[in-house]
Design an enzyme around this catalytic site. Structure first.
Site, mmCIF file in Angstrom:
data_model
loop_
_atom_site.group_PDB
_atom_site.id
_atom_site.type_symbol
_atom_site.label_atom_id
_atom_site.label_comp_id
_atom_site.label_asym_id
_atom_site.label_seq_id
_atom_site.Cartn_x
_atom_site.Cartn_y
_atom_site.Cartn_z
ATOM 1 N N ASP A 213 3.985 -2.321 0.783
ATOM 2 C CA ASP A 213 4.505 -1.016 0.344
ATOM 3 C C ASP A 213 4.710 -0.083 1.536
ATOM 4 O OD1 ASP A 213 1.859 -0.463 0.880
ATOM 5 O OD2 ASP A 213 1.473 0.626 -0.982
ATOM 6 N N SER A 214 4.353 -0.548 2.749
ATOM 7 C CA SER A 214 4.720 0.189 3.968
ATOM 8 C C SER A 214 6.238 0.363 4.029
ATOM 9 C CB SER A 214 4.216 -0.548 5.208
ATOM 10 O OG SER A 214 4.640 -1.892 5.196
ATOM 11 N N ASP B 116 3.079 -6.357 -2.583
ATOM 12 C CA ASP B 116 2.124 -5.261 -2.795
ATOM 13 C C ASP B 116 2.327 -4.605 -4.151
ATOM 14 O OD1 ASP B 116 0.159 -4.635 -0.962
ATOM 15 O OD2 ASP B 116 1.513 -3.524 0.359
ATOM 16 N N LYS C 112 -0.828 -8.185 -3.890
ATOM 17 C CA LYS C 112 -1.920 -7.568 -3.134
ATOM 18 C C LYS C 112 -2.182 -6.188 -3.718
ATOM 19 C CE LYS C 112 -1.457 -5.894 1.285
ATOM 20 N NZ LYS C 112 -1.756 -4.446 1.092
ATOM 21 N N GLU D 32 -5.001 -2.611 -3.223
ATOM 22 C CA GLU D 32 -5.970 -1.953 -2.347
ATOM 23 C C GLU D 32 -7.237 -1.572 -3.118
ATOM 24 O OE1 GLU D 32 -4.202 1.348 -0.244
ATOM 25 O OE2 GLU D 32 -2.578 0.102 0.537
ATOM 26 N N GLU E 153 -8.120 -3.657 7.193
ATOM 27 C CA GLU E 153 -7.237 -2.777 7.990
ATOM 28 C C GLU E 153 -8.054 -1.700 8.700
ATOM 29 O OE1 GLU E 153 -3.702 -1.207 6.097
ATOM 30 O OE2 GLU E 153 -3.264 0.040 7.852
HETATM 31 O O1 KIV Z 1 2.014 -2.330 3.233
HETATM 32 C C1 KIV Z 1 1.754 -3.045 4.218
HETATM 33 O O2 KIV Z 1 2.602 -3.355 5.063
HETATM 34 C C2 KIV Z 1 0.386 -3.527 4.331
HETATM 35 C C3 KIV Z 1 -0.007 -4.150 5.634
HETATM 36 C C4 KIV Z 1 -0.148 -3.071 6.630
HETATM 37 C C5 KIV Z 1 -1.212 -4.987 5.518
HETATM 38 O O3 KIV Z 1 -0.392 -3.399 3.437
#
Ligand code: KIV
Length: 269
Positions: free
Chosen positions: A49-50, A88, A118, A120, A187
């Site tokens: 989600d970055s 994510d 994924k 968090e 992280e």
């Molecule tokens: O969103 C993302 O790119 C991430 C990585 C930084 C692990 O969660």
């Protein structure tokens, strides 16, 4: 009847089996074309989600909608053949209850055809991780610096600088591992803590700003390619794509302006 692809994708058990073995190589990707390159070298690719910050100019990942993750997830799956694709779950799509998390995780998996999701959070997400994994959804966890909680954490800060903060983070790692996560991203964490957690749990740890002591590493592709004006201190920049693109666009603009832009014959080879 099903048609078997000649090239098989890496599976969740294969990633898990890296624990204590060969380090896991992973990067983020958001598009089909970059993902196709990363696919040659990565064990898994994260549609992180970055992308909200890197591609869409958002200030944080908090504003990323589920549909955007699905759109980019589809592109990355289309562009790849070998790597396990992990997508994510964005902020607000899983925290409310295990049921809500299941509905949205299933939507991501059905629509993108990715192999895992994924999310968090450590101990507080353990019940949800168990609920998802018991129902066929492989979960990668993410603890330490969790960008979706940056408003609570007061920004993007390295975790575990004070040793008295370690037990809570170690408990997070243990909780997600026992709940059934197949791997966990660590992280922004000091090296001795990342090393300790890596020894304590029996699933692979994937480090980002958490030292080489982890079972694998992940970086944001655009960071390591030198595409972003600012990159976190821990990122080694392996490419100079930002300046290469700048040079190319500058040359194009100059050629258009002084009418030296290639003729039709030269362009359509
Ligand atoms: O969103 C993302 O790119 C991430 C990585 C930084 C692990 O969660």
């Amino acid at each position: 009847m099903s048609i078997q692809n000649k090239i098989r994708r890496n599976t969740v058990p294969q990633i898990r089996a890296h624990k204590g073995q060969e380090p896991i190589v992973s990067l983020t990707s958001y598009h089909a074309h970059t993902a196709a390159i990363v696919d040659k070298y990565a064990d898994f690719i994260l549609v992180g989600d970055s992308l909200g910050m890197v591609m869409h100019g958002m200030d944080s990942t908090v504003g990323v909608p589920l549909d955007l993750m699905i759109m980019h997830g589809k592109a990355v799956v289309r562009g790849t053949q070998k790597a396990l694709i992990v997508v994510d779950m964005p902020f607000g799509s899983y925290e409310e209850s295990p049921g809500v998390a299941f509905r949205n995780a299933a939507k991501i998996m059905k629509e993108t055809q990715c192999g895992a999701i994924k999310l968090e959070g450590g101990s507080r997400m353990a019940e949800t991780i168990r609920f998802l994994t018991e129902r066929g959804i492989p979960v990668m966890a993410h603890i330490g610096l969790t960008p979706q909680s940056s408003h609570i954490m007061g920004g993007f800060k390295t975790q575990g600088r004070e040793e008295d903060g370690w037990p809570a983070i170690e408990a997070d790692a243990k909780a997600v591992s026992e709940a059934g996560a197949f791997a966990v991203v660590l992280e922004g964490m000091v090296e001795p803590l990342a090393a300790k957690i890596t020894k304590q749990i029996d699933i692979p740890t994937i480090g980002i700003g958490a030292s080489a002591e982890c079972d694998g590493q992940i970086l944001v592709l655009e960071d390591m390619l030198g595409l972003n004006e600012w990159t976190p201190k821990f990122v080694k920049v392996y490419g100079e794509l930002g300046s290469a693109i700048d040079r190319a666009v500058k040359q194009y603009a100059e050629e258009v302006k002084d009418r030296s832009f290639p003729t039709e014959d030269e362009v359509y080879r």
